[in-house]
Design an enzyme around this catalytic site. Structure first.
Site, PDB file in Angstrom:
ATOM      1  N   PRO A 157      37.540  36.087  37.647  1.00 17.44           N
ATOM      2  CA  PRO A 157      37.780  37.412  37.074  1.00 17.44           C
ATOM      3  C   PRO A 157      39.034  37.346  36.206  1.00 17.44           C
ATOM      4  CG  PRO A 157      38.445  37.360  39.387  1.00 17.44           C
ATOM      5  CD  PRO A 157      37.837  36.024  39.080  1.00 17.44           C
ATOM      6  N   MET A 158      38.951  37.848  34.987  1.00 16.55           N
ATOM      7  CA  MET A 158      40.142  37.897  34.128  1.00 16.55           C
ATOM      8  C   MET A 158      40.137  39.188  33.318  1.00 16.55           C
ATOM      9  SD  MET A 158      40.752  33.976  32.810  1.00 16.55           S
ATOM     10  CE  MET A 158      39.069  33.459  32.513  1.00 16.55           C
TER      11      MET A 158
ATOM     12  N   GLY B 293      39.421  29.610  35.665  1.00 18.42           N
ATOM     13  CA  GLY B 293      39.910  30.716  34.843  1.00 18.42           C
ATOM     14  C   GLY B 293      40.186  30.243  33.431  1.00 18.42           C
TER      15      GLY B 293
ATOM     16  N   CYS C  91      46.396  39.440  42.601  1.00 18.17           N
ATOM     17  CA  CYS C  91      47.073  39.754  41.333  1.00 18.17           C
ATOM     18  C   CYS C  91      48.567  39.970  41.578  1.00 18.17           C
ATOM     19  CB  CYS C  91      46.452  40.980  40.671  1.00 18.17           C
ATOM     20  SG  CYS C  91      47.266  41.360  39.108  1.00 18.17           S
TER      21      CYS C  91
ATOM     22  N   ASN D 208      41.026  27.443  43.469  1.00 17.72           N
ATOM     23  CA  ASN D 208      41.266  27.916  42.102  1.00 17.72           C
ATOM     24  C   ASN D 208      42.647  27.477  41.627  1.00 17.72           C
ATOM     25  OD1 ASN D 208      42.489  30.952  40.803  1.00 17.72           O
ATOM     26  ND2 ASN D 208      41.078  29.688  39.673  1.00 17.72           N
ATOM     27  N   GLY D 209      42.684  27.009  40.380  1.00 20.26           N
ATOM     28  CA  GLY D 209      43.959  26.650  39.770  1.00 20.26           C
ATOM     29  C   GLY D 209      43.869  25.392  38.943  1.00 20.26           C
TER      30      GLY D 209
HETATM   31  C1  FMN Z   1      44.273  36.942  31.228  1.00 21.42           C
HETATM   32  C2  FMN Z   1      44.079  36.819  32.717  1.00 21.42           C
HETATM   33  C3  FMN Z   1      43.579  37.889  33.442  1.00 21.42           C
HETATM   34  C4  FMN Z   1      43.388  37.785  34.835  1.00 21.42           C
HETATM   35  N1  FMN Z   1      42.813  38.829  35.514  1.00 21.42           N
HETATM   36  C5  FMN Z   1      42.476  38.681  36.827  1.00 21.42           C
HETATM   37  C6  FMN Z   1      41.720  39.670  37.513  1.00 21.42           C
HETATM   38  O1  FMN Z   1      41.322  40.703  36.956  1.00 21.42           O
HETATM   39  N2  FMN Z   1      41.439  39.453  38.848  1.00 21.42           N
HETATM   40  C7  FMN Z   1      41.840  38.308  39.492  1.00 21.42           C
HETATM   41  O2  FMN Z   1      41.552  38.152  40.683  1.00 21.42           O
HETATM   42  N3  FMN Z   1      42.531  37.356  38.854  1.00 21.42           N
HETATM   43  C8  FMN Z   1      42.833  37.500  37.545  1.00 21.42           C
HETATM   44  N4  FMN Z   1      43.468  36.479  36.884  1.00 21.42           N
HETATM   45  C9  FMN Z   1      43.771  35.215  37.596  1.00 21.42           C
HETATM   46  C10 FMN Z   1      42.619  34.209  37.414  1.00 21.42           C
HETATM   47  O3  FMN Z   1      41.427  34.711  37.975  1.00 21.42           O
HETATM   48  C11 FMN Z   1      42.969  32.861  38.053  1.00 21.42           C
HETATM   49  O4  FMN Z   1      43.208  33.057  39.422  1.00 21.42           O
HETATM   50  C12 FMN Z   1      44.201  32.197  37.417  1.00 21.42           C
HETATM   51  O5  FMN Z   1      44.103  32.226  36.005  1.00 21.42           O
HETATM   52  C13 FMN Z   1      44.361  30.746  37.895  1.00 21.42           C
HETATM   53  O6  FMN Z   1      43.224  29.993  37.595  1.00 21.42           O
HETATM   54  P1  FMN Z   1      43.152  28.978  36.331  1.00 21.42           P
HETATM   55  O7  FMN Z   1      44.290  28.001  36.481  1.00 21.42           O
HETATM   56  O8  FMN Z   1      41.805  28.359  36.419  1.00 21.42           O
HETATM   57  O9  FMN Z   1      43.351  29.823  35.094  1.00 21.42           O
HETATM   58  C14 FMN Z   1      43.708  36.587  35.513  1.00 21.42           C
HETATM   59  C15 FMN Z   1      44.233  35.516  34.766  1.00 21.42           C
HETATM   60  C16 FMN Z   1      44.406  35.614  33.395  1.00 21.42           C
HETATM   61  C17 FMN Z   1      44.941  34.425  32.628  1.00 21.42           C
END
Ligand code: FMN
Length: 335
Positions: free
Chosen positions: A17-18, A243, A116, A219-220
């Site tokens: 989710p982003m 993400g 979040c 995740n990460g």
């Molecule tokens: C622009 C943006 C918006 C995000 N919005 C949410 C969200 O609405 N809900 C959520 O659980 N995490 C949100 N996240 C966190 C991501 O879901 C994820 O946990 C985080 O980016 C780490 O994963 P990654 O390293 O694969 O990016 C958001 C991250 C980004 C960069």
């Protein structure tokens, strides 16, 4: 309703989710270039339970849960499940929101945001701050689960100010969520420093030791399909959530790496702009769309020059015109 989490073939790959990113448009864009069975779950942007329960605010907030018919068709053809993510602090509002979401008949599951880190949300007892209020967190999960037939999952972090993985995850496991996605950082870490996958591995070991059925997704910083498989192998997770990795490569949900040509990039960017325009028109800030351009205008000669032009374009028509121009100049020389 089925608990789809238990029927998915492992390892599970999910698109995170982003906010302002994973609306129905971007999910469809990614699904359109993903292989069948390679992207198993996609999530909506996080959606406020306060907003969903507020009569005046609801029409705007519920836009986050819009699902285009064309996305629905792609979800079916790719065998991908769609999960609505919600956040808040009042269990009663989770109850009403879960009912509302179930009645929409669009979603396969409901996910509760307990990760979040943003100030605007943690100032209340919501999102990552629920790590500091485990009893409230548990009540929210119980109430939500009671209020819907859809499977309920949680997305969280490994602690708030300090790493607290085992204690926190054992609280969550007591409530038997169908799945827990763990972002390997504390709230304090925000998005900084490496994601601590060893902590995610500890959560898996704990789950196994307790004999719980809840799935665990890590995740990460996962950036490719092969990377996701490596993490599964190394840390024993049931799946991986991606993400920001998808910004580097929207084609990453394919079992074999896709060779991305400039034509592929142009085609996908055109799809994104037109779908965005058809879906949101002037109802959403055009600047939100602009942030995606660097995904496509990247990795070929003169990309910086074109990117600059796209950033200066005012609105859909100008951007599409510029894309046509770029196509004429580049397709022949850059394939
Ligand atoms: C622009 C943006 C918006 C995000 N919005 C949410 C969200 O609405 N809900 C959520 O659980 N995490 C949100 N996240 C966190 C991501 O879901 C994820 O946990 C985080 O980016 C780490 O994963 P990654 O390293 O694969 O990016 C958001 C991250 C980004 C960069």
């Amino acid at each position: 309703m089925d608990n789809f989490w238990q029927t998915l073939r492992k390892p599970i790959l999910a698109l995170a989710p982003m906010e302002d990113v994973t609306d129905t448009v971007f999910r469809e864009v990614v699904l359109s270039v993903s292989e069948i069975d390679a992207l198993n779950v996609v999530f909506t942007e996080f959606t406020s339970t306060d907003g969903l329960c507020h009569e005046k605010g609801r029409p705007k907030v519920i836009e986050r849960l819009l699902v285009n018919t064309s996305e629905m068709q792609l979800l079916k053809s790719r065998n991908t499940k769609l999960v609505a993510q919600i956040w808040g602090s009042d269990p009663e509002k989770f109850r009403l929101s879960a009912k509302l979401i179930s009645e929409m008949n669009l979603f396969d599951g409901i996910d509760i945001n307990m990760g979040c880190p943003a100030k605007k949300v943690v100032k209340n007892k919501s999102c990552a701050n629920l790590i500091n209020y485990p009893e409230l967190a548990k009540e929210i999960i119980y109430v939500t689960t009671e209020s819907t037939d859809l499977p309920v999952s949680v997305k969280t972090r490994i602690g708030y100010s300090r790493i607290n993985t085992e204690e926190w995850i054992s609280h969550l496991l007591e409530t038997k969520p169908k799945s827990i996605t763990i972002h390997g950082r504390t709230r304090k870490m925000m998005s900084n420093g490496p994601a601590l996958w060893d902590e995610i591995g500890k959560a898996v070991a704990l789950r196994n030791q307790l004999g719980c059925q809840s799935l665990i997704l890590g995740n990460g910083e996962v950036t490719s399909y092969a990377d996701a498989l490596d993490r599964v192998q190394q840390y024993g997770v049931d799946g991986v959530m991606v993400g920001t990795g998808v910004f580097k490569n929207p084609w990453m949900f394919n079992t074999k790496p896709v060779e991305i040509t400039v034509s592929h990039r142009i085609e996908l960017m055109r799809k994104h702009i037109t779908l965005y325009q058809d879906t949101w028109g002037n109802g959403k800030d055009y600047n939100v769309l602009k942030r995606f351009f660097k995904i496509y205008i990247n990795g070929f000669s003169n990309a910086a020059h074109w990117r600059d032009g796209f950033m200066r374009a005012h609105g859909y028509e100008e951007a599409l015109l510029l894309l046509r121009e770029m196509e004429e100049v580049h397709t022949s020389e850059l394939i």
